[in-house]
Scaffold this active site. Structure first.
Site, PDB file in Angstrom:
ATOM      1  N   CYS A   1       0.856  -1.344  -0.073  1.00 46.49           N
ATOM      2  CA  CYS A   1       0.002   0.054  -0.014  1.00 46.49           C
ATOM      3  C   CYS A   1       0.827   1.252  -0.055  1.00 46.49           C
ATOM      4  O   CYS A   1       1.523   1.551  -1.015  1.00 46.49           O
ATOM      5  CB  CYS A   1      -1.036  -0.117   1.278  1.00 46.49           C
ATOM      6  SG  CYS A   1      -2.415   1.289   0.907  1.00 46.49           S
TER       7      CYS A   1
ATOM      8  N   HIS B   1      -3.479  -4.960   0.815  1.00 51.93           N
ATOM      9  CA  HIS B   1      -3.098  -5.545   2.046  1.00 51.93           C
ATOM     10  C   HIS B   1      -3.561  -6.956   2.373  1.00 51.93           C
ATOM     11  O   HIS B   1      -4.492  -7.434   2.911  1.00 51.93           O
ATOM     12  CB  HIS B   1      -3.953  -4.823   3.068  1.00 51.93           C
ATOM     13  CG  HIS B   1      -3.565  -3.273   3.445  1.00 51.93           C
ATOM     14  ND1 HIS B   1      -2.775  -3.113   4.316  1.00 51.93           N
ATOM     15  CD2 HIS B   1      -3.810  -2.304   2.887  1.00 51.93           C
ATOM     16  CE1 HIS B   1      -2.467  -1.744   4.398  1.00 51.93           C
ATOM     17  NE2 HIS B   1      -3.138  -1.359   3.114  1.00 51.93           N
TER      18      HIS B   1
ATOM     19  N   GLU C   1      -2.606  -8.882   4.700  1.00 52.55           N
ATOM     20  CA  GLU C   1      -2.713  -9.386   6.082  1.00 52.55           C
ATOM     21  C   GLU C   1      -4.022  -9.231   6.497  1.00 52.55           C
ATOM     22  O   GLU C   1      -4.569  -9.361   7.521  1.00 52.55           O
ATOM     23  CB  GLU C   1      -1.843  -8.842   7.056  1.00 52.55           C
ATOM     24  CG  GLU C   1      -2.130  -7.120   7.062  1.00 52.55           C
ATOM     25  CD  GLU C   1      -1.437  -6.132   6.165  1.00 52.55           C
ATOM     26  OE1 GLU C   1      -1.713  -4.924   6.316  1.00 52.55           O
ATOM     27  OE2 GLU C   1      -1.323  -6.644   4.969  1.00 52.55           O
TER      28      GLU C   1
END
Length: 201
Positions: A92, A174, A176
């Site tokens: 990002c 992202h 995660e």
């Protein structure tokens, strides 16, 4: 396996700054590299690392103090990584920071905030997958020598790029932030780390 994560800078109270990393990001790398040692940058770099991760968060263009601190840290660690030929992953904001280093144009764009489709081209195989997005700035496509753009949105902004010569991978989503980590993300990062490439030879 040693991983250094560049944290997000938060101003909790006036002039009180904290270095923050989502525990899910740590868990993501622990899932990929079982015996890895993960460190969060804390004003000094003392050891040799195998991978440096520029995490998300902050704003490249904001002039407030927390973002100035983050940009200073980013530049310090980027120079260290290049000098020591350490692999770099940008997520990002981290990807935006790396793209800016290679003269990509960044622009405000809210059309790709939230879940959206990314069109991938890897090993001459084209496919589409949905990714999450939490950014208001996008990377505009630009043909730059030695940089492989392998993921784009429907409006031709860059979601994934790879620079083999400098050992850099940038992704705008992202990995995660899913309830269950995606196999695609794990394989992509493992392939990059193992071979410094995203394509099979």
């Amino acid at each position: 396996m040693k991983i250094l994560i560049v944290p997000t800078i938060r101003e909790i109270y006036k002039n009180q700054f904290e270095y923050c990393v989502d525990t899910k990001l740590i868990n993501f790398f622990k899932k990929i590299y079982i015996n890895s040692k993960i460190e969060i940058f804390n004003n000094s770099i003392k050891d040799k690392y195998n991978l440096i991760v520029f995490s998300g968060g902050n704003d490249l263009f904001s002039k407030d103090k927390k973002n100035k601190i983050r940009n200073k840290i980013n530049n310090q660690i980027y120079k260290f990584a290049l000098k020591n030929k350490i692999k770099i992953l940008g997520i990002c904001l981290g990807a935006q920071f790396l793209a800016k280093k290679f003269a990509f144009k960044l622009e405000k764009n809210t059309s790709v905030v939230g879940d959206h489709k990314v069109f991938f081209n890897i090993n001459k195989k084209k496919f589409v997958r949905n990714v999450n997005s939490y950014h208001n700035d996008s990377i505009r496509i630009n043909k730059i020598n030695n940089i492989n753009i392998f993921g784009v949105t429907k409006d031709n902004t860059v979601e994934a790029f790879h620079f083999k010569k400098k050992k850099i991978l940038g992704i705008m989503w992202h990995p995660e932030r899913y309830s269950k980590f995606k196999e695609f993300d794990k394989k992509l990062i493992k392939k990059f780390y193992a071979t410094n490439s995203i394509i099979s030879r």
